[in-house]
Design an enzyme around this catalytic site. Structure first.
Site, PDB file in Angstrom:
ATOM      1  N   HIS A 172       0.834  -1.211   0.000  1.00  0.00           N
ATOM      2  CA  HIS A 172       0.000   0.000   0.000  1.00  0.00           C
ATOM      3  C   HIS A 172       0.869   1.262   0.000  1.00  0.00           C
ATOM      4  CE1 HIS A 172      -3.165  -2.823   0.920  1.00  0.00           C
ATOM      5  NE2 HIS A 172      -4.061  -1.861   0.812  1.00  0.00           N
TER       6      HIS A 172
ATOM      7  N   SER B  40      -6.430   4.001  -5.792  1.00  0.00           N
ATOM      8  CA  SER B  40      -5.863   4.767  -4.686  1.00  0.00           C
ATOM      9  C   SER B  40      -5.970   6.264  -4.935  1.00  0.00           C
ATOM     10  CB  SER B  40      -4.378   4.413  -4.485  1.00  0.00           C
ATOM     11  OG  SER B  40      -4.239   3.343  -3.594  1.00  0.00           O
TER      12      SER B  40
ATOM     13  N   GLU C 248      -8.182   7.924  -6.669  1.00  0.00           N
ATOM     14  CA  GLU C 248      -9.554   8.383  -6.461  1.00  0.00           C
ATOM     15  C   GLU C 248      -9.915   8.389  -4.982  1.00  0.00           C
ATOM     16  OE1 GLU C 248     -11.095   6.713 -10.808  1.00  0.00           O
ATOM     17  OE2 GLU C 248     -11.956   5.874  -8.960  1.00  0.00           O
ATOM     18  N   GLU C 249      -9.477   7.375  -4.262  1.00  0.00           N
ATOM     19  CA  GLU C 249      -9.809   7.288  -2.836  1.00  0.00           C
ATOM     20  C   GLU C 249      -9.114   8.384  -2.033  1.00  0.00           C
ATOM     21  OE1 GLU C 249     -10.385   2.446  -3.221  1.00  0.00           O
ATOM     22  OE2 GLU C 249      -8.587   3.265  -2.281  1.00  0.00           O
ATOM     23  N   GLN C 250      -7.826   8.604  -2.327  1.00  0.00           N
ATOM     24  CA  GLN C 250      -7.099   9.640  -1.593  1.00  0.00           C
ATOM     25  C   GLN C 250      -7.674  11.022  -1.917  1.00  0.00           C
ATOM     26  OE1 GLN C 250      -2.974   9.545  -0.805  1.00  0.00           O
ATOM     27  NE2 GLN C 250      -2.693   7.345  -1.145  1.00  0.00           N
TER      28      GLN C 250
ATOM     29  N   PHE D 203       0.931   2.969   7.401  1.00  0.00           N
ATOM     30  CA  PHE D 203      -0.400   3.214   7.969  1.00  0.00           C
ATOM     31  C   PHE D 203      -1.427   3.025   6.870  1.00  0.00           C
ATOM     32  CE2 PHE D 203      -3.775   6.449   8.677  1.00  0.00           C
ATOM     33  CZ  PHE D 203      -4.271   6.010   9.885  1.00  0.00           C
TER      34      PHE D 203
ATOM     35  N   ILE E 182      -5.540   2.921   6.022  1.00  0.00           N
ATOM     36  CA  ILE E 182      -6.886   3.256   6.483  1.00  0.00           C
ATOM     37  C   ILE E 182      -7.775   3.410   5.262  1.00  0.00           C
ATOM     38  CG2 ILE E 182      -6.507   5.773   6.505  1.00  0.00           C
ATOM     39  CD1 ILE E 182      -8.177   5.845   9.128  1.00  0.00           C
ATOM     40  N   CYS E 183      -9.038   3.044   5.416  1.00  0.00           N
ATOM     41  CA  CYS E 183      -9.982   3.163   4.300  1.00  0.00           C
ATOM     42  C   CYS E 183     -10.334   4.639   4.122  1.00  0.00           C
ATOM     43  CB  CYS E 183     -11.228   2.334   4.595  1.00  0.00           C
ATOM     44  SG  CYS E 183     -12.471   2.449   3.305  1.00  0.00           S
ATOM     45  N   ALA E 184      -9.693   5.278   3.144  1.00  0.00           N
ATOM     46  CA  ALA E 184      -9.829   6.733   2.978  1.00  0.00           C
ATOM     47  C   ALA E 184     -11.267   7.131   2.669  1.00  0.00           C
ATOM     48  CB  ALA E 184      -8.890   7.225   1.870  1.00  0.00           C
TER      49      ALA E 184
END
Lengths: 176, 176
Positions: A69, A86, A88-90, A121, A123-125
Site C-alpha cells: 500500500h 488509490s 480516487e480514494e485519496q 499506515f 486506512i480506508c480513505a
C-alpha cells in the site's frame, strides 16, 4: 461498470484478474487465487473468499499486503504513480489538497509509523475525512505491532469491499 | 545493478519492494512478506525464504501465482504490456521473433492449456529456446492439473532465481 454475479462467475481468469486484480492494492495474486473458488453465490461470497484467503496467510504475508500500500498523501500521490483506485480514494478524502503544513505533518507521521512497524499506515480513505485520518494516524502510532497489523488488515478489507461494490451489483441473485 | 547481501539487508521495505517486487511476476506481496525475515545470510537464504513462502500457500494461492503470469508470445508481448523482466526473458528465447505460423501455433496451444487447467503455461524462458518451449507446451498439456500446478511453480522458482541473480551478488558474504 457494475456486473451481476452470474456474469462474474463465467469470466475467464484473465478477465477476472484484469477487472478485480486491484481490489486488494497491488495484490492480483489474491484475486487470481480466489478465482479457483468460483462460482460465487453473490458479492458477499466473493468478498468472503478474499477475506478468508487473507486470514489464512502467515503474519508475514499480512504485513506483505500492507507493504504493497502507498502512503497517504505521500510520494506516489505527489509523483502521480498511485493506482487509479488509490488516487480516487485519496482525492475523495482530501489527501490531494492538503496545505504544505498538512503535507509535512502527514509525511512526518507516516515516517514515524513506518519506522516503528515496518509497514505503512493503512486506512480506508473513503470512510474517513482528512481530520479523522490525521487523528487516527497519531493515535495508532503508539500501538503494538500485532494490533496495528490486524487493524491495517481490517482496513484493507474495508477498502476491498468498497472496490468490489464499484464493480459488482450488491446482493444480486446468482442466476447460474 | 548487483548489490551485496549486506546492502540488501539494510534496505527499507519500500526500496526492497521496488527493487525485488517482481522477482515473482506481479506478486510484490511475496517479496514484501519475506522482508519480515531479514537479515538474510546470503542470496540463497533470500531465495529460500521466497520459495518457502510460496510452498506454504494453499493450492489456490499457487494457482494465483501462475495466473499472474503472461502467456508466452501472447497478447501482452504483442501489445507491449509485458513487465520489463518478462519482455527481456521472452525476447531472449526468441518469443518476439516467431513467424506467423509459430505465433498461431503458440496461441492455439496456450489456449488449449489454459482451457484445460485454468492457469497459463509457465516455463523459465531463459533456460529454454523456442523449439524446447513449443515441445514442452505440447507435451505438458495432457498432464494432470496437480502435476502441472507443481511443475509451473517449479518454473516460477527458476525464473525467480535468475531474476534475483540479476540483482544480488551470488554467494556474497554477509558483512553485517
Amino acid at each position: 461498470m457494475n456486473m451481476d454475479i452470474a456474469t462474474v462467475n463465467v469470466l475467464p481468469y484473465e478477465d477476472f484478474v484484469n477487472i478485480f486484480g486491484n481490489v486488494v492494492e497491488k495484490c492480483p495474486i489474491i484475486t487470481a487465487a480466489v478465482w479457483s473458488g468460483r462460482p460465487f453465490l453473490n458479492l458477499t461470497a466473493l468478498e468472503t473468499a478474499i477475506s478468508e484467503f487473507i486470514d489464512a496467510l502467515p503474519e508475514s504475508g499480512k504485513e506483505g499486503i500492507l507493504r504493497c500500500h502507498p502512503d497517504l498523501a505521500g510520494r506516489d500521490l505527489q509523483s502521480g504513480t498511485l493506482t487509479r483506485e488509490s488516487r480516487e480514494e485519496q482525492a475523495g478524502s482530501g489527501m490531494d489538497v492538503l496545505n504544505s503544513a498538512e503535507v509535512s505533518r502527514m509525511a512526518r507521521l507516516n515516517e514515524e509509523y513506518k519506522e516503528r512497524f515496518g509497514f505503512p499506515f493503512v486506512i480506508c480513505a473513503r470512510m474517513n475525512d482528512k481530520a479523522n485520518i490525521l487523528r487516527q494516524l497519531s493515535e495508532r502510532c503508539p500501538n503494538e505491532r500485532a494490533v496495528e497489523r490486524a487493524r491495517g488488515i481490517e482496513e484493507v478489507k474495508k477498502i476491498c469491499r468498497l472496490r468490489l461494490q464499484d464493480l459488482v451489483l450488491t446482493d444480486s441473485p446468482n442466476k447460474l
